[in-house]
Each structure stands twice: as C-alpha cells, then as structure tokens.
Design a protein around this motif. Structure first.
Motif, mmCIF file in Angstrom:
data_model
loop_
_atom_site.group_PDB
_atom_site.id
_atom_site.type_symbol
_atom_site.label_atom_id
_atom_site.label_comp_id
_atom_site.label_asym_id
_atom_site.label_seq_id
_atom_site.Cartn_x
_atom_site.Cartn_y
_atom_site.Cartn_z
ATOM 1 N N ALA A 8 36.329 -14.255 -53.738
ATOM 2 C CA ALA A 8 36.287 -13.614 -55.218
ATOM 3 C C ALA A 8 35.087 -13.105 -55.810
ATOM 4 N N GLU A 9 33.745 -13.796 -55.385
ATOM 5 C CA GLU A 9 32.719 -13.078 -55.810
ATOM 6 C C GLU A 9 32.056 -12.045 -54.764
ATOM 7 N N LYS A 10 32.175 -12.269 -53.466
ATOM 8 C CA LYS A 10 31.500 -11.243 -52.635
ATOM 9 C C LYS A 10 32.701 -10.403 -52.254
ATOM 10 N N ARG A 11 33.853 -10.419 -52.262
ATOM 11 C CA ARG A 11 34.909 -9.723 -51.955
ATOM 12 C C ARG A 11 34.644 -8.708 -50.476
ATOM 13 N N PRO A 12 34.337 -9.561 -49.387
ATOM 14 C CA PRO A 12 33.908 -8.773 -48.163
ATOM 15 C C PRO A 12 35.455 -8.013 -47.911
ATOM 16 N N PRO A 13 35.235 -6.813 -46.958
ATOM 17 C CA PRO A 13 36.402 -6.305 -46.440
ATOM 18 C C PRO A 13 37.118 -7.364 -45.593
ATOM 19 N N LEU A 14 38.458 -7.492 -46.121
ATOM 20 C CA LEU A 14 39.158 -8.813 -45.272
ATOM 21 C C LEU A 14 40.629 -8.285 -44.950
ATOM 22 N N LEU A 15 40.848 -8.609 -43.834
ATOM 23 C CA LEU A 15 42.261 -8.267 -43.035
ATOM 24 C C LEU A 15 42.675 -9.644 -42.561
ATOM 25 N N ASP A 65 42.296 -13.635 -54.654
ATOM 26 C CA ASP A 65 40.818 -13.717 -54.893
ATOM 27 C C ASP A 65 40.055 -12.589 -54.452
ATOM 28 N N ASN A 66 40.891 -11.689 -53.487
ATOM 29 C CA ASN A 66 40.119 -10.632 -53.202
ATOM 30 C C ASN A 66 41.341 -9.462 -53.254
ATOM 31 N N PRO A 67 41.489 -8.758 -54.306
ATOM 32 C CA PRO A 67 42.549 -7.742 -54.394
ATOM 33 C C PRO A 67 42.376 -6.773 -53.464
ATOM 34 N N ASN A 68 41.356 -6.522 -52.601
ATOM 35 C CA ASN A 68 41.105 -5.491 -51.757
ATOM 36 C C ASN A 68 41.543 -5.882 -50.285
ATOM 37 N N ALA A 69 41.937 -7.346 -50.261
ATOM 38 C CA ALA A 69 42.371 -7.779 -49.109
ATOM 39 C C ALA A 69 43.484 -7.152 -48.421
ATOM 40 N N GLU A 70 43.807 -6.763 -47.199
ATOM 41 C CA GLU A 70 44.930 -6.478 -46.507
ATOM 42 C C GLU A 70 45.533 -7.191 -45.867
ATOM 43 N N VAL A 71 46.626 -7.271 -46.021
ATOM 44 C CA VAL A 71 47.579 -8.582 -45.402
ATOM 45 C C VAL A 71 48.826 -7.733 -44.595
ATOM 46 N N HIS A 72 48.873 -8.136 -43.392
ATOM 47 C CA HIS A 72 50.157 -7.845 -42.608
ATOM 48 C C HIS A 72 50.483 -9.211 -41.684
ATOM 49 N N LEU A 73 51.874 -9.417 -42.041
ATOM 50 C CA LEU A 73 52.628 -10.318 -41.368
ATOM 51 C C LEU A 73 53.662 -9.804 -40.092
ATOM 52 N N LEU A 74 53.446 -10.560 -39.045
ATOM 53 C CA LEU A 74 53.928 -10.197 -37.671
ATOM 54 C C LEU A 74 54.966 -11.067 -37.261
ATOM 55 N N ASP A 75 55.932 -10.783 -36.620
ATOM 56 C CA ASP A 75 57.194 -11.314 -36.212
ATOM 57 C C ASP A 75 56.698 -12.208 -34.852
ATOM 58 N N THR A 76 55.942 -13.123 -35.029
ATOM 59 C CA THR A 76 55.555 -14.144 -33.949
ATOM 60 C C THR A 76 54.995 -15.502 -34.666
ATOM 61 N N GLY A 77 54.328 -16.269 -33.726
ATOM 62 C CA GLY A 77 54.056 -17.480 -34.121
ATOM 63 C C GLY A 77 52.536 -17.705 -34.462
#
Length: 284
Positions: free
Chosen positions: A221-228, A249-261
């Motif tokens: 939340a404080e540092k907000r590094p680029p986050l994937l 905590d990091n609104p700029n985070a990019e999230v991708h959910l993949l069909d795997t384990g």
C-alpha cells in the motif's frame, strides 16, 4: 544461454541460474516448495533477451549446499537472509522479484528490508493474504496450533512422490503437458538424507509468514511497486482470492487468473512471459 553457477554466501554454496545482459533490468526469480530454480527453466529463455535473470535455489532445495539441520535454522527469516546475502554477492542493487509459493514470503522479507532495491513484483501463486489460504492448509495449521510429533508426522505425506506429482498436475486441464522430470527431480532432491525434517521445520515456520501478512500488505500500500499477479486459478493451496487481494492494497496491480494449477509455468509459460515483458521491460 543459461549459465549454471554457484556462489558462497556465508556457510552456503548457493546454486543459481543466470542469463541475459547485466545492463538490462534484473529479475530475481524465487521458487517455492517443493521445487527449485528448475521450475524457471522454460521461462528464462523467453525473457533473457530483455532482462538480466538470476534464479537461486533456496537452502534445503535444489542444488544449493547448506549446513545440516542443527547447524542452520531452517526458517523463512533465515532463507531471506541468505537471499539477501546472495544479492550482495552478485552485486544486485535494483531488481524486480518473481515470487512463487515459498518465494513470496522470502522475497517480501527482502522487500521490507531493502525496499529501495525492489523495482517491481511478479507474484505467481505467491500468497500474502489470509483469504488466499485454502482448506489444503488445515493439517499444517493444526501443526502450528499444536506442534506435537503426531501433528508433525501427519503432514509427512506431503513429502511423497505422489504428493509432489499431485501439486504439478492438480487443476491442469491436460496432464500430458506437465513434464514428468519436474516432479521426479523435485522428489529426488527432497529425498536427500535429513531433508524431510528440514521441510517439516519450514511447514511449522510458515506460520511466521502469515503473521507478517499485515506488514507485507502495508508495504504494497505504501510503496505501490509495479505488481503483476498471475495465478493458476485451480491451485489447491493458494486461492484466486489471494491474487485479487493485491488490488486492495495496490490499485495499480494487474491480476490474471489462468486455467491451470499450482505450477502455472508448466502450462502457461508463454502467456506469463508475455505479461512480464509488457509490464516490466520498460523498467530501468
């Protein structure tokens, strides 16, 4: 070309894989249980033209040579200190971290210790939120609450070849895409004399990571590094909610959910590499 090297860090001979030009942005790849830097074998060639990549084996895993249990405390604090020493030995002063499973609490300790050095985070099934813990953690959590020999013995089944293979194949639509040498090598290295007790010690100490989750979240939340956050949605241990929580905590985070384990690189390495190149290649 990937180079296979070792460097002395205190009492450890840390094995690592290295590729790419050191003048490019550095990616520090941190594996998890029950694997080693071998899990990155297919990812490294897809990124080495644009990044300098280093992937160490943590103490107790892979080809790193470490003191036996009793001469070294196998805790996550200790693993993080070895990784910190490793970055010093290689003179790594700025890097993005790729964290998976155990690599997450190890890498996030590094980020807390040296926040000025971490220029980005790729979390691939690397959890930092309690909502990301599945019911698969119940036997281990029982051991946290009551660290008896009976509860310790109850989780030895997680160290079998069958359990390791299951971690690779559970939730994978087509199991034929998972190379058998992945889980066979993991099991062979986990089966070295004395290593079972090391792994059980780390299961017990994982409770210290959960206790640090608020500190990790405050850092995001404080540092907000680029986050994937790129996640196998069918992971039996770390739920998709753990990936989605990064955005809290990091609104700029990019999230991708993949069909795997759990081991998403075994099936979706090209897709994951594409996201990394797009987001992190501009860093300098």
């Amino acid at each position: 070309m990937t180079h296979h090297r070792s460097v002395t860090v205190g009492a450890h001979e840390v094995f690592y894989r290295e590729a790419g030009d050191r003048t490019n942005p550095t990616l520090l790849l941190l594996h998890g249980f029950p694997s080693s830097s071998h899990m990155f074998r297919n990812l490294i060639p897809l990124l080495a033209d644009r990044f300098h990549i280093v992937a160490p084996d943590l103490p107790g895993f892979g080809f790193t040579k470490s003191p036996p249990r009793g001469q070294f405390d196998y805790t996550f604090d200790a693993l993080a200190k070895v990784v910190e020493g490793f970055t010093d030995a290689l003179d790594l002063t700025r890097y993005a971290i790729y964290v998976f499973d155990y690599g997450a609490p190890t890498g996030y300790r590094l980020a807390l210790s040296r926040p000025e050095r971490v220029i980005g985070i790729i979390s691939q099934n690397g959890n930092a939120y309690e909502e990301g813990l599945s019911d698969g953690w119940n036997p281990i959590q029982a051991y946290w609450r009551a660290p008896t020999q009976a509860n310790r013995d109850a989780i030895r089944s997680l160290l079998t070849l069958e359990a390791t293979k299951w971690q690779y194949t559970h939730g994978v639509p087509d199991e034929s895409t998972v190379a058998p040498e992945s889980y066979v090598l993991d099991h062979a290295l986990l089966s070295r004399p004395g290593n079972d007790e090391i792994q059980l010690d780390l299961f017990l100490d994982y409770a210290s990571n959960v206790a640090l989750y608020p500190a990790f979240q405050a850092y995001f939340a404080e540092k907000r590094p680029p986050l994937l956050a790129v996640w196998g949605r069918n992971d039996p241990f770390f739920l998709p909610a753990g990936a989605d929580a990064y955005r809290r905590d990091n609104p700029n985070a990019e999230v991708h959910l993949l069909d795997t384990g759990h081991f998403a690189l075994e099936t979706h390495v090209a897709e994951i590499a594409g996201h990394i190149r797009r987001i992190f290649a501009p860093l300098s």
